[in-house]
Design a protein around this motif. Structure first.
Motif, PDB file in Angstrom:
ATOM      1  N   GLU A  40      -4.735  -0.766  -8.733  1.00 36.08           N
ATOM      2  CA  GLU A  40      -3.894  -0.242  -7.655  1.00 36.08           C
ATOM      3  C   GLU A  40      -4.725   0.047  -6.413  1.00 36.08           C
ATOM      4  N   LEU A  41      -4.178  -0.311  -5.251  1.00 34.21           N
ATOM      5  CA  LEU A  41      -4.759   0.028  -3.960  1.00 34.21           C
ATOM      6  C   LEU A  41      -3.832   1.012  -3.270  1.00 34.21           C
ATOM      7  N   THR A  42      -4.340   2.200  -2.998  1.00 31.89           N
ATOM      8  CA  THR A  42      -3.500   3.246  -2.411  1.00 31.89           C
ATOM      9  C   THR A  42      -4.055   3.689  -1.066  1.00 31.89           C
ATOM     10  N   LYS A  43      -3.188   4.283  -0.273  1.00 34.77           N
ATOM     11  CA  LYS A  43      -3.531   4.669   1.095  1.00 34.77           C
ATOM     12  C   LYS A  43      -3.149   6.117   1.343  1.00 34.77           C
ATOM     13  N   TRP A  44      -4.007   6.811   2.098  1.00 37.75           N
ATOM     14  CA  TRP A  44      -3.718   8.175   2.559  1.00 37.75           C
ATOM     15  C   TRP A  44      -4.007   8.222   4.048  1.00 37.75           C
ATOM     16  N   ASN A  45      -3.045   8.688   4.830  1.00 38.65           N
ATOM     17  CA  ASN A  45      -3.173   8.754   6.284  1.00 38.65           C
ATOM     18  C   ASN A  45      -3.239  10.208   6.714  1.00 38.65           C
ATOM     19  N   VAL A  46      -4.250  10.556   7.499  1.00 34.86           N
ATOM     20  CA  VAL A  46      -4.474  11.951   7.850  1.00 34.86           C
ATOM     21  C   VAL A  46      -3.319  12.510   8.686  1.00 34.86           C
ATOM     22  N   ASN A  47      -2.738  11.704   9.564  1.00 32.94           N
ATOM     23  CA  ASN A  47      -1.675  12.210  10.431  1.00 32.94           C
ATOM     24  C   ASN A  47      -0.357  12.408   9.686  1.00 32.94           C
ATOM     25  N   LEU A 100       0.849  -1.181   0.000  1.00 30.26           N
ATOM     26  CA  LEU A 100       0.000   0.000   0.000  1.00 30.26           C
ATOM     27  C   LEU A 100       0.887   1.234   0.000  1.00 30.26           C
ATOM     28  N   PRO A 101       1.188   1.808  -1.154  1.00 28.20           N
ATOM     29  CA  PRO A 101       2.074   2.968  -1.211  1.00 28.20           C
ATOM     30  C   PRO A 101       1.440   4.181  -0.546  1.00 28.20           C
ATOM     31  N   ILE A 137      -7.487   6.382   4.611  1.00 28.13           N
ATOM     32  CA  ILE A 137      -8.370   6.217   3.462  1.00 28.13           C
ATOM     33  C   ILE A 137      -7.688   5.251   2.499  1.00 28.13           C
ATOM     34  N   TYR A 138      -8.409   4.208   2.110  1.00 24.14           N
ATOM     35  CA  TYR A 138      -7.911   3.246   1.131  1.00 24.14           C
ATOM     36  C   TYR A 138      -8.738   3.372  -0.144  1.00 24.14           C
ATOM     37  N   LEU A 139      -8.062   3.542  -1.252  1.00 20.05           N
ATOM     38  CA  LEU A 139      -8.710   3.739  -2.537  1.00 20.05           C
ATOM     39  C   LEU A 139      -8.297   2.636  -3.501  1.00 20.05           C
ATOM     40  N   ALA A 140      -9.280   1.932  -4.035  1.00 19.99           N
ATOM     41  CA  ALA A 140      -9.026   0.906  -5.050  1.00 19.99           C
ATOM     42  C   ALA A 140      -9.438   1.451  -6.411  1.00 19.99           C
ATOM     43  N   ASN A 141      -8.510   1.432  -7.355  1.00 21.04           N
ATOM     44  CA  ASN A 141      -8.752   1.894  -8.719  1.00 21.04           C
ATOM     45  C   ASN A 141      -8.992   0.677  -9.600  1.00 21.04           C
ATOM     46  N   PHE A 142     -10.225   0.521 -10.089  1.00 20.51           N
ATOM     47  CA  PHE A 142     -10.554  -0.654 -10.888  1.00 20.51           C
ATOM     48  C   PHE A 142      -9.785  -0.689 -12.207  1.00 20.51           C
ATOM     49  N   LYS A 143      -9.486   0.467 -12.757  1.00 18.93           N
ATOM     50  CA  LYS A 143      -8.814   0.524 -14.057  1.00 18.93           C
ATOM     51  C   LYS A 143      -7.382   0.011 -13.967  1.00 18.93           C
TER      52      LYS A 143
END
Length: 462
Positions: free
Chosen positions: A390-397, A23-24, A381-387
């Protein structure tokens, strides 16, 4: 008590982790590179601070009052109305308020000609309507704690009054100003998720919070506050409406007060936790455990400044005040669980669940789109891009600096409200009174649906 789940545990239950998944953490830079901190944008210095009177010097009054302490060039609190003498005294001392600008109740403030730019209304829910209507009539701009009022008609009255006198009213939907919620809004608007098909959103109140605020505390009775969907979860209805940018068309709801009832009191329990209750030591809602031994949830106790006196003061409160009562022997009537199903324009469906019985807090969200899906827990927040797969992560802190409650939203709201009022520009404020109306109507309509067991149309012309 079971240990609180970690975010990793929770995400495992949703199937988001698999062996070796990478998870980059920086992948969200492809969507946005901003880092939220106060101020989010560089406003020019004000010519003079906005002056305000605070009605209600409790928890929320002090939250917005503390913004004035931190940023005195922007906001100056010059008056207070508060019937609890200790709160009035402490608030006046903190803000150096002159004695002639200290009042017992909100009515006393308006016996004087207008003497500030704005009024901040942080009174109990049932005392929003009266001061709001009078303040607007006298030419004050408002910062109004949510919910707006106790009925849809009262909300409409306040809106009409604001338009009649051309005043700016900010509603305290603070989640709109939190970087986490702004990030989700930004992701939706980027188009990476495609068309939003459905949303699942959970507000876990957390069992001690429920017992403190909605069983023993100030928000326990609908008639004195609001239905809990409005008193607690109008934040959630508002944020869903804001995220989607569409109107809600139909709503249906179910829920009840299932557990905190007299018939569920265990054998050996007493009217107060201090009365020799036989099950106090094992009760998860023990007032002695929560307040006296753990010394948590004390922000409504008005304790002495000298902490060496706290033990006696807490025990006195538990023996005489509302927070020492057995949770099965209170006069509460608000629900302890509720589900709301909504349909929005274009066929987007939303399922919202408000739950008292969780060991964790922090809202959970799943958004399903035609081109991707998103899962969030107010931190990650984990976001999966169907195209791309890729599964990416964003951390608020890791990406923001949080300097106030509600994930930075409290002071984010205060900042934008000050700017909007000072510059006479409501467009600087996201949560205007106009913007908050529909989410309140969703709440009132959902409560009607729950009581009648019907599907109800959400009609802004009602």
């Amino acid at each position: 008590m079971q240990n609180e789940w970690t975010r990793r545990d929770w995400l495992k239950t949703l199937g988001l982790f698999s062996a070796g998944a990478m998870l980059p953490v920086d992948a969200f830079s492809k969507i946005s590179e901003y880092s939220y901190e106060l101020p989010l944008q560089a406003y020019p210095p004000l010519a003079k601070p906005l002056t305000a009177i605070v009605l209600g010097a409790g928890n929320r009054g002090n939250v917005y009052g503390n913004y004035a302490v931190e940023f005195p060039a922007e906001l100056d609190i010059i008056g207070v109305a508060e019937p609890i003498a200790l709160r009035n005294e402490r608030f006046a001392k903190k803000h150096q308020i002159a004695d002639n600008n200290r009042f017992v109740t909100w009515e006393h403030v308006f016996e004087r000609p207008k003497f500030a730019d704005a009024v901040i209304i942080t009174t109990p829910d049932h005392l929003h309507y009266g001061p709001a209507m009078k303040a607007l009539e006298m030419g004050y701009d408002l910062l109004l704690e949510k919910p707006i009022a106790q009925s849809w008609q009262e909300c409409k009255d306040i809106l009409n009054q604001a338009k009649k006198y051309n005043r700016i009213v900010g509603v305290c939907h603070v989640l709109r100003y939190s970087p986490y919620y702004r990030k989700i809004k930004e992701i939706i608007e980027s188009g990476v998720l495609g068309d939003i098909v459905s949303v699942q959103h959970l507000e876990p109140i957390q069992y001690v919070h429920m017992s403190h605020s909605y069983v023993r505390g100030n928000w326990r009775k609908t008639a004195e506050t609001n239905p809990i969907l409005l008193a607690k979860s109008c934040h959630d209805l508002d944020i869903i409406r804001w995220w989607l940018g569409k109107s809600c068309t139909y709503v249906s709801s179910f829920g009840s007060l299932k557990w905190f009832r007299k018939e569920n009191a265990p054998a050996g329990s007493t009217m107060r936790c201090t009365d020799g209750c036989a099950v106090e030591a094992s009760c998860p809602y023990s007032a002695l455990r929560i307040y006296y031994r753990n010394k948590t949830w004390l922000h409504h106790f008005d304790l002495p400044e000298d902490k060496s006196q706290w033990a006696d003061a807490i025990m006195k409160n538990l023996k005489e005040g509302p927070y020492g009562r057995c949770v099965y022997q209170c006069d509460n009537d608000v629900l302890d669980h509720q589900v709301v199903a909504m349909e929005f324009e274009g066929g987007t469906t939303v399922n919202f669940s408000m739950e008292a019985f969780t060991n964790y807090a922090g809202r959970r969200t799943r958004i399903m789109g035609s081109m991707g899906d998103l899962v969030g827990d107010e931190t990650d927040i984990y976001l999966a891009n169907f195209k791309t797969g890729e599964l990416t992560k964003w951390n608020v802190n890791e990406n923001t600096q949080i300097k106030s409650g509600h994930g930075g939203g409290d002071w984010g709201l205060a900042r934008d409200w000050v700017q909007a009022v000072s510059h006479r520009d409501p467009s600087l404020l996201t949560s205007t009174l106009d913007a908050a109306m529909e989410s309140h109507l969703i709440g009132f309509t959902a409560e009607k649906s729950r009581q009648l067991r019907t599907v109800e149309k959400v009609d802004m012309n009602n």
